[in-house]
Structure formats: structure tokens, C-alpha cells
Design a protein around this motif. Structure first.
Motif, PDB file in Angstrom:
ATOM      1  N   ASP A  45      10.929  -0.240   3.228  1.00 18.07           N
ATOM      2  CA  ASP A  45      10.505   0.189   4.562  1.00 18.07           C
ATOM      3  C   ASP A  45       9.650   1.447   4.521  1.00 18.07           C
ATOM      4  O   ASP A  45       8.961   1.761   5.490  1.00 18.07           O
ATOM      5  N   GLY A  46       9.668   2.165   3.396  1.00 15.56           N
ATOM      6  CA  GLY A  46       8.943   3.430   3.338  1.00 15.56           C
ATOM      7  C   GLY A  46       7.680   3.382   2.506  1.00 15.56           C
ATOM      8  O   GLY A  46       7.134   4.423   2.134  1.00 15.56           O
ATOM      9  N   THR A  47       7.206   2.199   2.152  1.00 14.02           N
ATOM     10  CA  THR A  47       6.051   2.102   1.265  1.00 14.02           C
ATOM     11  C   THR A  47       5.155   0.927   1.624  1.00 14.02           C
ATOM     12  O   THR A  47       5.606  -0.047   2.235  1.00 14.02           O
ATOM     13  N   ALA A  48       3.914   1.006   1.204  1.00 12.05           N
ATOM     14  CA  ALA A  48       2.972  -0.110   1.341  1.00 12.05           C
ATOM     15  C   ALA A  48       2.869  -0.879   0.041  1.00 12.05           C
ATOM     16  O   ALA A  48       2.030  -1.768  -0.097  1.00 12.05           O
ATOM     17  N   LYS A  49       3.757  -0.543  -0.914  1.00 15.43           N
ATOM     18  CA  LYS A  49       3.671  -1.145  -2.244  1.00 15.43           C
ATOM     19  C   LYS A  49       4.678  -2.282  -2.415  1.00 15.43           C
ATOM     20  O   LYS A  49       5.228  -2.478  -3.490  1.00 15.43           O
ATOM     21  N   GLY A  50       4.922  -3.024  -1.333  1.00 19.25           N
ATOM     22  CA  GLY A  50       5.867  -4.139  -1.408  1.00 19.25           C
ATOM     23  C   GLY A  50       5.433  -5.234  -2.356  1.00 19.25           C
ATOM     24  O   GLY A  50       6.234  -6.080  -2.768  1.00 19.25           O
ATOM     25  N   GLY A  51       4.162  -5.233  -2.758  1.00 19.52           N
ATOM     26  CA  GLY A  51       3.672  -6.236  -3.702  1.00 19.52           C
ATOM     27  C   GLY A  51       4.361  -6.154  -5.044  1.00 19.52           C
ATOM     28  O   GLY A  51       4.330  -7.116  -5.828  1.00 19.52           O
ATOM     29  N   VAL A  52       5.024  -5.001  -5.318  1.00 19.72           N
ATOM     30  CA  VAL A  52       5.720  -4.833  -6.584  1.00 19.72           C
ATOM     31  C   VAL A  52       6.833  -5.868  -6.734  1.00 19.72           C
ATOM     32  O   VAL A  52       7.174  -6.262  -7.858  1.00 19.72           O
ATOM     33  N   VAL A  53       7.386  -6.311  -5.632  1.00 18.24           N
ATOM     34  CA  VAL A  53       8.442  -7.338  -5.670  1.00 18.24           C
ATOM     35  C   VAL A  53       7.914  -8.603  -6.331  1.00 18.24           C
ATOM     36  O   VAL A  53       8.594  -9.213  -7.177  1.00 18.24           O
ATOM     37  N   ILE A  54       6.711  -8.993  -5.969  1.00 17.38           N
ATOM     38  CA  ILE A  54       6.109 -10.221  -6.502  1.00 17.38           C
ATOM     39  C   ILE A  54       5.852 -10.074  -8.000  1.00 17.38           C
ATOM     40  O   ILE A  54       6.228 -10.938  -8.801  1.00 17.38           O
ATOM     41  N   GLY A  55       5.243  -8.967  -8.374  1.00 18.42           N
ATOM     42  CA  GLY A  55       4.861  -8.772  -9.767  1.00 18.42           C
ATOM     43  C   GLY A  55       6.036  -8.658 -10.711  1.00 18.42           C
ATOM     44  O   GLY A  55       6.071  -9.294 -11.776  1.00 18.42           O
TER      45      GLY A  55
ATOM     46  N   THR B 230      -4.528  -3.394  -6.710  1.00 18.21           N
ATOM     47  CA  THR B 230      -4.347  -2.081  -6.075  1.00 18.21           C
ATOM     48  C   THR B 230      -3.108  -2.033  -5.186  1.00 18.21           C
ATOM     49  O   THR B 230      -2.695  -0.953  -4.761  1.00 18.21           O
ATOM     50  N   SER B 231      -2.514  -3.179  -4.918  1.00 15.24           N
ATOM     51  CA  SER B 231      -1.291  -3.242  -4.106  1.00 15.24           C
ATOM     52  C   SER B 231      -0.051  -3.375  -4.984  1.00 15.24           C
ATOM     53  O   SER B 231       1.027  -3.746  -4.498  1.00 15.24           O
ATOM     54  N   ASP B 232      -0.196  -3.082  -6.296  1.00 16.87           N
ATOM     55  CA  ASP B 232       0.920  -3.050  -7.246  1.00 16.87           C
ATOM     56  C   ASP B 232       1.570  -4.406  -7.480  1.00 16.87           C
ATOM     57  O   ASP B 232       2.750  -4.478  -7.848  1.00 16.87           O
TER      58      ASP B 232
END
Length: 452
Positions: free
Chosen positions: A407-417, A190-192
Motif C-alpha cells: 500500500d505504500g509503494t508503486a513497486k508492486g511489480g516486484v511481486v510478479i518478478g 522500471t517498475s521492478d
């Protein structure tokens, strides 16, 4: 009366006697004077004769004396000459010896002065070097602290979302069970972070827990840090910092791709500014010729950064712009070339054809160009960023990623994926609007900041 006559006759007789006496005396005196004059004349003659003889004797004697004096003077002069010659020779020897001593002393003094100067210069250079090093280290520490603060602020929403959920998922747990793993899996997806990457993380946690005998919450957090860090692709050493080492005699060429609206133009401008600041000569090619606004915006960034931009009219062939940019960059000894490209995904075949054409044209000017194809993705788009990465990696050979708007999102997990799934390293991340908010991606600091 008789007496008077007697006295009268007596006076007359006395006068006569006196006259006679006077006459006798006068005559005698005359004779005496005459005799004196005669005697004086004779004396003068005798004196002259005697003086003449004396003068002759004196001349004769003086001649002898002078002759003797001349002989003595000559002898003394010769002796003096000999002595003077000896003294001159001694003086010359003494002067020459003194000169040699002076030369030796001067040489020794010069050596000492040279040593003192060398040591002084060495000391000054060492002190200056220490001061410069200390100042550089202080500046670097300050800059590093500022970067860490900006990174922390930029990732605040992701930390509050993804990693606060992770913290809650493992809080109070004394062991890893299926329920915890299911919870972790749900949080990651859910955190992308992505399904594939989430499955990898869960699998690795199970392996580590089985091997390391997990017993507490802190150990699980450490396992999560290590496994997420391991999944993030590391950058090549040549890309550490904003330097981009160019090949010998040729500029380093970066082709920048990405859809419109992800911050591609802004990323190029910030990257150009950071490269110019690090001492690189930068050229920018405005090859996105389908949007006039993109060209104008890129021109503003180029001027602000101190880079040179090559552009053509709107609707021009993008490959032609890339060709002109590289040819101008090579002619002017540029270090780095950044080529902007159109961000259209409505026709993947057309996109692939266009990017391939640009690559082929650039290789004619600079062999092996582009040296890097950087895909810019907007972190706030979440799963759409995965789709964009898929499309562009199929259309061209993407070698690096720039993830913007963290800085404008809570979806920083996309970097990992994305980094894990497409096996492409993240080179830059954007954590704010400022030029310095485009940061070189450091996977360890990134993960450490997320868990802090």
C-alpha cells in the motif's frame, strides 16, 4: 186444698215409681254391663285363640313363602351369576379389544407424530441451514467486497505507476511493433518487474500476437493480463484461506524468515490472528533472540491474536526456542506453529548454518517440520527485495512468499518478478496496517485489480 194433696200424693208416687224404675234400670244396666264384660272376655279369649291359630297359620305360610322365595332367589342368583360371568367375559373381551384398538391408534398416531416431527425438524433444519448458508454467503460477499476494496486501495500506487504507464504505452496503438515492445519493456523493468521476467512477458506477447493476430488495444490488455497471471505461481490447494491444514496428530509448522524491517514480526502477528479467528490453536516461537524489541513486539501481537508464545532470554539459542515451542505445541494439541527467526544477512554462511540447525531440531519433534518456509519481503525495497530473495533461497529451501507494504509503494511489480524468477508462490500480501489487510494472495484478483 184437695188438689194440692192429690198432687202431693201423686208426686210421691211418681218419685217412688221413678226410684223403682231407676232401680230396675240400674239393675238391668248392671246385668247388661256384666253380660258385656263376660261377652268381652269370651270374645278376647276367642280372639286370642283365633289370633294364635292365625299366627301359626301365618308363620307356616310365611315359612313356605320364604322357602319358595329362597329357592327362586337362589335360582335367580345362579342365573345372575352366569349372566354376570358372561357379561364380565364380554366386558373383558371388549376392554381388551378396545385396548388393542387404542394401542393401534396410539401406534398410528405416534407414527404420524414422528413423521410430522421428523418433517418439521427436517423443515426447520433445512430452513435453518438455508438461513445460515444465506447469512454465511452474505457475510462472505461482504467480506470479499471489503477485501477487494482494501486490495484496490492497497495497490493504488502500483496501479498509478506501473499499469498507468502500460496503459499509456498501448493507448491508440492498432498493431504491435518493435517500438511498442521496447516501450512495454522499459515500463516493466522500471517498475521492478525484473529483467528476466520482463523478457518472458515480451516474448510471450510476441508469440500470442503472432498466433492470435492482434488488432487492437483491448486485445493487448487481455494478453498482458493472461501472461502476467500465468507467470505468478499458483498456491497449493491446502493453503486456500487462513486454515493451514495440519498433518494428522501434529501441528503445521511454518518457519518465517526475512531481514529485519520488512514487517516479519507484524506479518506473524497478523497471520496468527487470522488463524485463531478461523478456529486454529496457534503457538508462536520467538526464535529471533538477538533483538529484545522483536521478542517484546511479538509478545504484544501474540496476546492480541489470542496465540501462545514461547520465549527465552535474549541471546538464547534460537534452535532451543524452536525445540521448546514445538514440544509445547505438540503436548497441547496446537494446530499451527509459527517460528520467527533472526533477520541477518551479513554472513550468508552463518545464516544458512543457523536456519539448518533450527530445521533439524524441529524435525526431531515433528517429522518433516517445517512444513513451510515463508520468506517475508518488503515490496517498497524494489530490487533489494530480489537480492534478499536470492540470499534466503540459497541459504534455505523457501516454499512461500509474503509481500508486505504494497500500500505504500508503486513497486508492486516486484511481486510478479520474484514469484516468477525464484519459482516460489506468493501466499500472502500486506496492503495496509490492519489485521484484515494481510490477505491471501489470489493471482487472478491481483492482476484484475491492477488492470481495473
Amino acid at each position: 186444698m184437695g188438689l194440692l194433696k192429690f198432687f202431693s200424693r201423686g208426686e210421691k208416687k211418681a218419685e217412688e215409681t221413678a226410684k223403682k224404675v231407676a232401680g230396675v234400670v240400674s239393675e238391668a244396666a248392671s246385668e247388661i254391663v256384666s253380660d258385656i264384660k263376660t261377652a268381652a272376655g269370651e270374645l278376647r279369649e276367642d280372639a286370642k285363640e283365633a289370633f294364635g291359630e292365625a299366627a301359626e297359620d301365618l308363620k307356616e305360610c310365611a315359612g313356605d313363602v320364604l322357602e319358595e322365595a329362597a329357592v327362586r332367589l337362589h335360582d335367580r342368583t345362579e342365573k345372575l351369576k352366569d349372566k354376570t360371568t358372561e357379561l364380565r367375559e364380554e366386558v373383558v373381551d371388549a376392554v381388551q379389544e378396545a385396548g388393542r384398538q387404542v394401542d393401534r391408534v396410539a401406534a398410528e398416531a405416534s407414527e404420524v407424530l414422528s413423521e410430522i416431527k421428523a418433517k418439521t425438524l427436517e423443515g426447520v433444519a433445512a430452513a435453518s441451514s438455508h438461513i445460515e448458508t444465506a447469512a454465511a454467503e452474505a457475510r462472505e460477499r461482504a467480506a470479499e467486497k471489503a477485501r477487494e476494496e482494501r486490495l484496490s486501495q492497497g495497490l493504488e500506487k502500483t496501479k498509478a505507476g506501473l499499469f498507468s504507464k502500460l496503459a499509456r504505452a498501448i493507448a491508440g496503438r492498432s498493431k504491435v511493433d518493435d517500438d511498442m515492445l521496447d516501450h512495454l519493456e522499459e515500463v516493466l523493468i522500471t517498475s521492478d518487474v525484473g529483467v528476466e521476467t520482463t523478457v518472458k512477458i515480451i516474448g510471450r506477447i510476441e508469440q500470442r500476437v503472432s498466433r492470435d493476430k492482434y488488432m487492437g488495444q483491448n486485445e493487448l490488455q487481455q494478453i498482458l493480463r493472461e501472461e502476467i497471471t500465468a507467470l505468478l505461481r499458483d498456491r497449493e490447494d491446502s493453503h486456500k484461506g487462513f486454515e493451514l491444514n495440519p498433518p494428522d496428530g501434529m501441528p503445521y509448522v511454518v518457519m518465517v524468515v526475512g531481514v529485519n524491517g520488512v514487517g516479519k514480526t507484524t506479518t506473524i502477528g497478523k497471520l496468527a490472528a487470522r488463524l485463531v479467528r478461523s478456529g486454529r490453536k496457534v503457538y508462536i516461537g520467538a526464535a529471533d533472540t538477538f533483538r529484545a524489541a522483536a521478542i517484546d513486539q511479538l509478545g504484544v501481537w501474540a496476546n492480541r491474536a489470542g496465540a501462545t508464545m514461547i520465549r527465552q532470554n535474549m541471546g538464547s539459542d534460537p534452535a532451543s526456542v524452536a525445540f521448546d515451542t514445538l514440544r509445547s505445541a505438540v503436548a497441547n494439541d496446537a494446530d499451527v506453529v509459527l517460528i520467527d527467526t533472526a533477520g541477518r544477512l551479513h554472513n550468508k554462511v552463518g545464516l544458512m548454518h543457523e536456519l539448518t540447525k533450527i530445521r533439524n531440531v524441529m524435525a526431531k519433534v515433528v517429522p518433516d517440520a517445517p512444513h513451510e518456509v515463508m520468506l517475508v519481503l518488503d515490496a517498497s525495497t524494489g530490487q533489494n527485495a530480489f537480492e534478499q530473495a536470492k540470499q534466503f533461497t540459497e541459504a534455505t529451501s523457501v516454499s512461500s512468499l509474503a509481500i508486505t507494504k504494497l500500500d505504500g509503494t508503486a513497486k508492486g511489480g516486484v511481486v510478479i518478478g520474484i514469484s516468477d524468477q525464484f519459482e516460489v508462490p506468493v501466499h500472502y500480501i500486506g496492503v495496509g496496517e490492519g489485521v484484515d489487510d494481510l490477505q491471501v494472495f489470489d493471482r487472478e484478483k491481483f492482476v484484475e485489480t491492477l488492470f481495473s
